[in-house]
Write a protein that holds these residues in place. Structure first.
Motif, PDB file in Angstrom:
ATOM      1  N   PRO A 237      -9.149 -23.393 -29.434  1.00 39.70           N
ATOM      2  CA  PRO A 237      -9.716 -22.898 -28.426  1.00 39.70           C
ATOM      3  C   PRO A 237     -10.121 -21.258 -29.171  1.00 39.70           C
ATOM      4  O   PRO A 237      -9.048 -20.709 -28.315  1.00 39.70           O
ATOM      5  CB  PRO A 237      -9.950 -23.334 -26.736  1.00 39.70           C
ATOM      6  CG  PRO A 237      -8.391 -23.504 -26.973  1.00 39.70           C
ATOM      7  CD  PRO A 237      -7.940 -23.656 -28.728  1.00 39.70           C
ATOM      8  N   THR A 239     -12.599 -18.412 -27.847  1.00 38.75           N
ATOM      9  CA  THR A 239     -13.428 -17.181 -26.411  1.00 38.75           C
ATOM     10  C   THR A 239     -14.235 -16.353 -27.187  1.00 38.75           C
ATOM     11  O   THR A 239     -13.025 -15.113 -27.611  1.00 38.75           O
ATOM     12  CB  THR A 239     -13.098 -17.005 -24.771  1.00 38.75           C
ATOM     13  OG1 THR A 239     -12.391 -18.409 -24.889  1.00 38.75           O
ATOM     14  CG2 THR A 239     -14.114 -16.874 -24.324  1.00 38.75           C
ATOM     15  N   ARG A 254     -22.510 -13.854 -33.326  1.00 37.68           N
ATOM     16  CA  ARG A 254     -22.604 -15.414 -32.711  1.00 37.68           C
ATOM     17  C   ARG A 254     -22.723 -15.687 -33.996  1.00 37.68           C
ATOM     18  O   ARG A 254     -22.644 -17.663 -33.978  1.00 37.68           O
ATOM     19  CB  ARG A 254     -24.361 -14.998 -31.636  1.00 37.68           C
ATOM     20  CG  ARG A 254     -24.376 -14.925 -30.588  1.00 37.68           C
ATOM     21  CD  ARG A 254     -25.418 -15.345 -29.846  1.00 37.68           C
ATOM     22  NE  ARG A 254     -25.958 -14.552 -28.338  1.00 37.68           N
ATOM     23  CZ  ARG A 254     -24.906 -15.401 -27.559  1.00 37.68           C
ATOM     24  NH1 ARG A 254     -24.627 -16.942 -27.323  1.00 37.68           N
ATOM     25  NH2 ARG A 254     -25.550 -14.339 -26.235  1.00 37.68           N
ATOM     26  N   ARG A 262     -14.847 -25.082 -31.902  1.00 41.63           N
ATOM     27  CA  ARG A 262     -14.318 -25.543 -30.010  1.00 41.63           C
ATOM     28  C   ARG A 262     -14.241 -23.946 -29.618  1.00 41.63           C
ATOM     29  O   ARG A 262     -12.893 -22.909 -30.340  1.00 41.63           O
ATOM     30  CB  ARG A 262     -13.005 -25.616 -29.815  1.00 41.63           C
ATOM     31  CG  ARG A 262     -12.525 -27.213 -31.031  1.00 41.63           C
ATOM     32  CD  ARG A 262     -11.452 -27.223 -30.869  1.00 41.63           C
ATOM     33  NE  ARG A 262     -10.441 -27.102 -29.205  1.00 41.63           N
ATOM     34  CZ  ARG A 262      -8.948 -27.123 -29.665  1.00 41.63           C
ATOM     35  NH1 ARG A 262      -8.534 -27.094 -29.729  1.00 41.63           N
ATOM     36  NH2 ARG A 262      -8.517 -27.448 -28.163  1.00 41.63           N
ATOM     37  N   GLN A 263     -15.699 -23.280 -29.514  1.00 37.67           N
ATOM     38  CA  GLN A 263     -15.429 -21.844 -28.806  1.00 37.67           C
ATOM     39  C   GLN A 263     -16.387 -22.170 -27.724  1.00 37.67           C
ATOM     40  O   GLN A 263     -16.973 -23.039 -27.201  1.00 37.67           O
ATOM     41  CB  GLN A 263     -16.800 -21.313 -30.265  1.00 37.67           C
ATOM     42  CG  GLN A 263     -17.554 -22.153 -30.599  1.00 37.67           C
ATOM     43  CD  GLN A 263     -19.083 -21.182 -30.140  1.00 37.67           C
ATOM     44  OE1 GLN A 263     -18.734 -19.881 -29.208  1.00 37.67           O
ATOM     45  NE2 GLN A 263     -19.765 -21.410 -30.398  1.00 37.67           N
ATOM     46  N   THR A 264     -16.429 -20.225 -26.615  1.00 43.74           N
ATOM     47  CA  THR A 264     -17.509 -20.493 -25.699  1.00 43.74           C
ATOM     48  C   THR A 264     -17.352 -19.172 -26.124  1.00 43.74           C
ATOM     49  O   THR A 264     -16.755 -18.197 -26.635  1.00 43.74           O
ATOM     50  CB  THR A 264     -16.314 -20.615 -24.275  1.00 43.74           C
ATOM     51  OG1 THR A 264     -15.616 -20.166 -24.325  1.00 43.74           O
ATOM     52  CG2 THR A 264     -16.467 -22.597 -24.562  1.00 43.74           C
ATOM     53  N   PHE A 265     -18.939 -18.616 -25.512  1.00 40.92           N
ATOM     54  CA  PHE A 265     -19.658 -17.408 -26.030  1.00 40.92           C
ATOM     55  C   PHE A 265     -20.001 -16.674 -24.481  1.00 40.92           C
ATOM     56  O   PHE A 265     -20.503 -17.244 -23.617  1.00 40.92           O
ATOM     57  CB  PHE A 265     -20.381 -17.588 -26.851  1.00 40.92           C
ATOM     58  CG  PHE A 265     -20.610 -15.933 -27.899  1.00 40.92           C
ATOM     59  CD1 PHE A 265     -20.609 -16.026 -28.803  1.00 40.92           C
ATOM     60  CD2 PHE A 265     -21.562 -15.232 -26.709  1.00 40.92           C
ATOM     61  CE1 PHE A 265     -20.991 -15.145 -29.148  1.00 40.92           C
ATOM     62  CE2 PHE A 265     -21.973 -13.718 -27.214  1.00 40.92           C
ATOM     63  CZ  PHE A 265     -21.392 -13.530 -28.871  1.00 40.92           C
ATOM     64  N   HIS A 266     -19.685 -15.801 -24.359  1.00 40.61           N
ATOM     65  CA  HIS A 266     -19.788 -14.859 -22.829  1.00 40.61           C
ATOM     66  C   HIS A 266     -20.041 -13.684 -23.607  1.00 40.61           C
ATOM     67  O   HIS A 266     -19.936 -12.949 -23.958  1.00 40.61           O
ATOM     68  CB  HIS A 266     -18.766 -14.565 -21.767  1.00 40.61           C
ATOM     69  CG  HIS A 266     -17.719 -15.570 -21.708  1.00 40.61           C
ATOM     70  ND1 HIS A 266     -17.962 -17.074 -20.324  1.00 40.61           N
ATOM     71  CD2 HIS A 266     -17.117 -16.349 -21.808  1.00 40.61           C
ATOM     72  CE1 HIS A 266     -17.649 -17.686 -20.700  1.00 40.61           C
ATOM     73  NE2 HIS A 266     -16.480 -17.535 -21.636  1.00 40.61           N
ATOM     74  N   VAL A 286     -13.510 -14.016 -16.378  1.00 41.04           N
ATOM     75  CA  VAL A 286     -13.704 -15.190 -17.991  1.00 41.04           C
ATOM     76  C   VAL A 286     -12.113 -14.968 -19.203  1.00 41.04           C
ATOM     77  O   VAL A 286     -12.230 -15.826 -19.540  1.00 41.04           O
ATOM     78  CB  VAL A 286     -15.227 -14.225 -18.916  1.00 41.04           C
ATOM     79  CG1 VAL A 286     -14.659 -14.586 -20.363  1.00 41.04           C
ATOM     80  CG2 VAL A 286     -16.185 -14.351 -18.312  1.00 41.04           C
ATOM     81  N   GLU A 289     -10.259 -17.877 -17.491  1.00 38.46           N
ATOM     82  CA  GLU A 289     -10.432 -18.420 -17.304  1.00 38.46           C
ATOM     83  C   GLU A 289     -10.624 -19.391 -19.052  1.00 38.46           C
ATOM     84  O   GLU A 289      -9.803 -20.366 -19.485  1.00 38.46           O
ATOM     85  CB  GLU A 289     -12.088 -19.321 -17.458  1.00 38.46           C
ATOM     86  CG  GLU A 289     -12.635 -20.189 -18.123  1.00 38.46           C
ATOM     87  CD  GLU A 289     -14.505 -20.381 -17.843  1.00 38.46           C
ATOM     88  OE1 GLU A 289     -15.149 -20.511 -18.371  1.00 38.46           O
ATOM     89  OE2 GLU A 289     -14.877 -19.711 -16.747  1.00 38.46           O
ATOM     90  N   ALA A 290      -9.994 -18.157 -20.183  1.00 36.15           N
ATOM     91  CA  ALA A 290      -9.745 -18.568 -21.383  1.00 36.15           C
ATOM     92  C   ALA A 290      -8.241 -19.123 -21.735  1.00 36.15           C
ATOM     93  O   ALA A 290      -8.135 -19.695 -22.454  1.00 36.15           O
ATOM     94  CB  ALA A 290     -10.232 -17.493 -22.302  1.00 36.15           C
ATOM     95  N   GLY A 293      -7.706 -22.178 -20.203  1.00 31.18           N
ATOM     96  CA  GLY A 293      -7.980 -23.030 -20.518  1.00 31.18           C
ATOM     97  C   GLY A 293      -7.507 -23.621 -22.267  1.00 31.18           C
ATOM     98  O   GLY A 293      -8.035 -24.170 -23.147  1.00 31.18           O
TER      99      GLY A 293
END
Length: 294
Positions: A237, A239, A254, A262-266, A286, A289-290, A293
């Motif tokens: 994953p 982040t 982006r 499998r990524q999240t963007f903040h 953040v 959480e990363a 996770g």
């Protein structure tokens, strides 16, 4: 100089100072306590700078072990004429093995984000996660970055920076001035930008400009499809964390994120290139959480 002592493996024997397989001594430091979460390795930016990320370790070291190091030829580590992303990624994996970890989370900032991305791709089975902070992504990031940095400087500051850049024999005071003028534009908070830049500039370590040139030239030559290929090779994953006020555009980061399933963007509001300075509580949330996770 020798690596700092670090936490012993389960056999409780002290670990010796670390040298890479080609004989370069790396400075390291370790905080935190082993837990069920994977350990974190912080990868500093530059290139050619040093680790200055104790604040990030403090955000995490109640959760897991956090390792930091100076890259070869940089900061407190030993000299090295060999400078390449592939070799430095190998250094990270040799450190992983030295520290006794099967898998690690790589937390990279700025150039370190690029290096951590490469590690997580080339050593995919050893990467438990990637945290990509303040990177440059894919595409034409140089022109908008340079334009925004120029906008944040006065004409006199721009002229003085050029003058200092062209002076190969800067005094200690001029070196500090050079660093401040080069780095203060990274911060979104204009009232605090100079103060934070002076804090960073005051570190009594030399910039390795040869490493900076070699690694910058290498990474700038990577075509977009090569970077996209690195991203698609990552199984862990990912982040992404980017300050909304970073002069490096968020659009190119982006774009990189689109290549990772499998990524999240903040996007951190009211923050620049080092978002933990301007939004410490949000960034801490953040970051934790990363890691949790993973």
């Amino acid at each position: 100089m020798p690596a700092a002592p670090i936490r012993a493996r389960s056999n409780s024997l002290p670990l010796m100072p670390f040298s890479t397989s080609d004989g370069v001594t790396l400075w390291t430091t370790t905080t935190g306590t082993a837990s069920s979460l994977p350990p974190v390795v912080v990868v500093h930016g530059g290139p050619g700078l040093w680790d200055d990320y104790a604040v990030l370790a403090e955000m995490l070291d109640d959760l897991t072990v956090v390792h930091r190091f100076d890259q070869r030829g940089c900061g407190r580590s030993g000299p090295s004429e060999l400078q390449s992303v592939r070799r430095t990624a190998q250094d990270i994996d040799e450190l992983r093995e030295y520290w006794g970890h099967e898998r690690i989370v790589v937390l990279g900032h700025s150039f370190g984000a690029t290096l951590a991305l490469a590690y997580a791709s080339w050593y995919a089975d050893r990467a438990a996660g990637l945290v990509y902070v303040g990177g440059v992504g894919i595409g034409e990031w140089h022109p908008p970055t340079l334009a925004e940095e120029a906008r944040r400087r006065t004409p006199a500051q721009r002229d003085r920076l050029v003058e200092l850049e062209e002076n190969p024999r800067r005094t200690a005071a001029e070196e500090t001035e050079f660093r401040v003028l080069a780095w203060f534009t990274d911060h979104a908070d204009r009232a605090m930008a100079m103060t934070w830049a002076r804090e960073s500039a005051a570190v009594d370590l030399p910039i390795n400009f040869a490493a900076n040139r070699a690694l910058t030239t290498e990474v700038n030559a990577w075509p977009d499809d090569f970077v996209a290929g690195l991203a698609t090779g990552i199984r862990a994953p990912v982040t992404f964390v980017h300050g909304a006020g970073d002069p490096r555009p968020v659009s190119t980061v982006r774009e990189l994120a689109t290549h990772l399933p499998r990524q999240t963007f903040h996007l951190v509001p009211d923050a620049g290139h080092s978002p933990w300075r301007e939004q410490p509580e949000l960034f801490r949330e953040v970051l934790r959480e990363a890691v949790q996770g993973c």
